[in-house]
Design a protein around this motif. Structure first.
Motif, short mmCIF file in Angstrom:
data_model
loop_
_atom_site.label_atom_id
_atom_site.label_comp_id
_atom_site.label_asym_id
_atom_site.label_seq_id
_atom_site.Cartn_x
_atom_site.Cartn_y
_atom_site.Cartn_z
N THR A 49 0.85 -1.18 0.00
CA THR A 49 0.00 0.00 0.00
C THR A 49 0.89 1.24 0.00
OG1 THR A 49 -0.12 0.05 2.42
CG2 THR A 49 -1.85 -1.17 1.26
N SER A 73 -0.25 2.60 -13.60
CA SER A 73 -1.34 1.82 -13.01
C SER A 73 -1.44 0.49 -13.77
CB SER A 73 -2.66 2.57 -13.13
OG SER A 73 -3.07 2.65 -14.49
N HIS A 110 -11.99 -1.57 0.94
CA HIS A 110 -11.58 -0.70 -0.16
C HIS A 110 -12.79 -0.27 -0.98
CE1 HIS A 110 -9.74 0.91 -3.73
NE2 HIS A 110 -8.54 0.82 -3.17
N ASP A 112 -13.41 -0.20 -4.04
CA ASP A 112 -13.21 0.21 -5.43
C ASP A 112 -11.87 -0.32 -5.93
OD1 ASP A 112 -13.92 1.39 -7.82
OD2 ASP A 112 -13.14 3.37 -7.29
N ASN A 117 -6.64 1.56 -9.62
CA ASN A 117 -6.24 1.83 -8.24
C ASN A 117 -5.12 0.90 -7.78
OD1 ASN A 117 -7.86 4.02 -7.67
ND2 ASN A 117 -9.57 2.79 -6.94
N ILE A 128 -3.84 1.68 -3.89
CA ILE A 128 -4.01 3.07 -3.46
C ILE A 128 -5.50 3.40 -3.33
CG2 ILE A 128 -1.84 3.80 -4.51
CD1 ILE A 128 -3.47 4.94 -6.85
N ASP A 129 -5.78 4.57 -2.77
CA ASP A 129 -7.14 5.11 -2.68
C ASP A 129 -8.10 4.20 -1.94
OD1 ASP A 129 -6.31 7.36 -3.94
OD2 ASP A 129 -7.15 6.86 -5.88
#
Length: 264
Positions: A49, A73, A110, A112, A117, A128-129
């Motif tokens: 992460t 990504s 998460h 999503d 991501n 991420i996110d």
């Protein structure tokens, strides 16, 4: 939710600076949720992460700073190079499962998880996110009956308004692996068992269970790790094919040299 900037820490480390939109900053309920989520995300650790460096949830424009991970990504990788080899998909699966294990251990979901991501770095995938997206619920960004997430990676219960549990991330995990190996998006009329033939047998069995309609029947990240560890297959030390590693290197090369303003 806002704008992300490339920043530099006092120690000349590159960081991602996320600044919340002004209209959200005026919403007291958003601020409370944002502060709670920042506190929770700070506790998420692990290799896969982007750790929180600092945050200002009480500032005029709330902000969050995380480690900056130079790399494309997974969405960019798949769009540029297509399906990944089995050894890379297996390493991706192990890294994502470890990341979800850490996220869930902190009481976060998460919700999503998707190729956009997931950052592909030389050392492994980075998720991420996570967590922060929940702070936007009930604000001007969302309205009743609007699904938070990305279609194609949403679990059935996310579409029907059912209770949300960490099992929604297991479903998205399965879909991410389907995209990574070229099995998804599924053509119309495709039977899941047929699509999963594109995956190695051990991964196909795990992904098939992750995509079960019943959330209770999906494996946890810990169970996924245990099952893949028992498969006998070990990912190589260099988990990326040459063309993808070159793409990662290009992302690292285009970063500008850090420029530090003199201290007053």
């Amino acid at each position: 939710m806002g704008t992300v900037y490339l920043g530099v820490s006092p120690g000349a480390r590159r960081v991602a600076v996320k600044v919340v939109r002004e209209e959200l900053a005026q919403d007291p309920s958003f601020r409370r949720r944002f502060a709670r989520e920042v506190d929770a995300v700070r506790r998420v650790g692990g290799f896969h992460t982007a750790p929180v460096v600092d945050a200002g949830p009480d500032d005029a424009r709330p902000w969050l700073v995380t480690e900056y991970i130079p790399g494309p990504s997974l969405h960019e990788v798949l769009r540029t190079h297509g399906a990944l080899p089995a050894t890379t998909v297996r390493a991706l699966a192990l890294g994502l499962a470890e990341a979800l294990e850490g996220i869930h251990a902190c009481g976060l979901i998460h919700r999503d998880l998707k190729p956009g991501n997931i950052v592909v770095s030389g050392a492994g995938p980075r998720v991420i996110d996570f967590g922060i997206a929940r702070a936007a619920e009930g604000t001007s960004l969302t309205t009743t009956n609007v699904v938070v997430g990305t279609r194609g990676f949403l679990a059935p219960e996310q579409l029907t308004g059912g209770p949300l549990t960490p099992a929604v991330d297991a479903y998205a995990f399965g879909m991410v692996l389907c995209h990574a190996c070229g099995a998804a998006p599924f053509p119309g009329g495709t039977v899941l068992d047929q699509a999963l033939h594109a995956l190695p047998a051990d991964l196909a069995a795990v992904v098939g269970d992750c995509l079960r309609h019943d959330p209770a029947a999906r494996p946890t990240p810990t169970e996924i790790l245990q099952r893949l560890a028992h498969s006998g297959e070990k990912p190589p030390e260099d988990w990326l094919p040459g063309a993808v590693r070159a793409l990662v290197a290009r992302h690292q090369a285009v970063l500008p040299a850090p420029v530090l303003a003199p201290r007053p």
